[in-house]
Design a protein around this motif. Sequence first.
Motif: not given
Length: 263
Positions: A190-197
């Motif tokens: 799931v593309l959450t801000p944590d993955w992006i960070k």
Amino acid sequence: MDLHLRGKVAVLTGASVGIGLAVAESFAAEGVNLVLAARTADRLEAAAAQIATQHGVQTVPVACDVATVEGVDRLVQATVDAFGGTDILFNNAGTGSNETIMNAPDEKWQAYWDLHVMAAVRLARGLVPSMKQRGGGAILHNASICAVQPLGYEPIYNVTKAALMMFSKNLANELIGDNIRVNTINPGLVLTPDWIKTAKQLTSDSGGDWEGHLQQVADHHAPIRRFATPAELADFIVFLCSERASYSVGSTYFVDGGMLNTV
């Protein structure tokens, strides 16, 4: 489809960002009043205000750490004070880990146990009495595909999410006689801000193609070859917490784009 949720009350943990925020927005769109819990007060209060303005529902932000007894007590008391109790509980607070079993200290194991398991135990003890008084309700635990298909770099996350899934099954058996349905959802990517960070950190020395990195992750793990949006997961979660899912009891639902490698 009318989910018959308008006027209900839902308590959400980890509600200021990512999956929790998307679920809050989806509940609010159905007319559900919200008690939103997270550790970062400023971000939480801003999210609560925005949701209330956009959807015309009541939102109560509660800055607290549900991994602690004090944090759970604060959240339960705020819910009782604002609404007299709740109809829905979505246990979502959690985070990934990174360690080996051989080098992880006891303190790290305990911290994740408190966050992923004991928070759910304590919130059940604190909020189920009001659900019973209201004639029933729904509890949903956000575990992970890693509860049954572990990723090698995060054994503590894998173990504690598996424990959460088993707790959910036991709680379901205990509460269904009170018309309280308990289930678990196991998301995949799931593309959450944590993955992006994390992706930005991992690609900072190699050109910064964080989107390409995430695409490689999706290509490797998920036959659907992409991440889910938090909103996609939220729609399924809101349905499971509604009376439209009235025969769903003690089950675990995988929303993973085909990532689970079994039947």
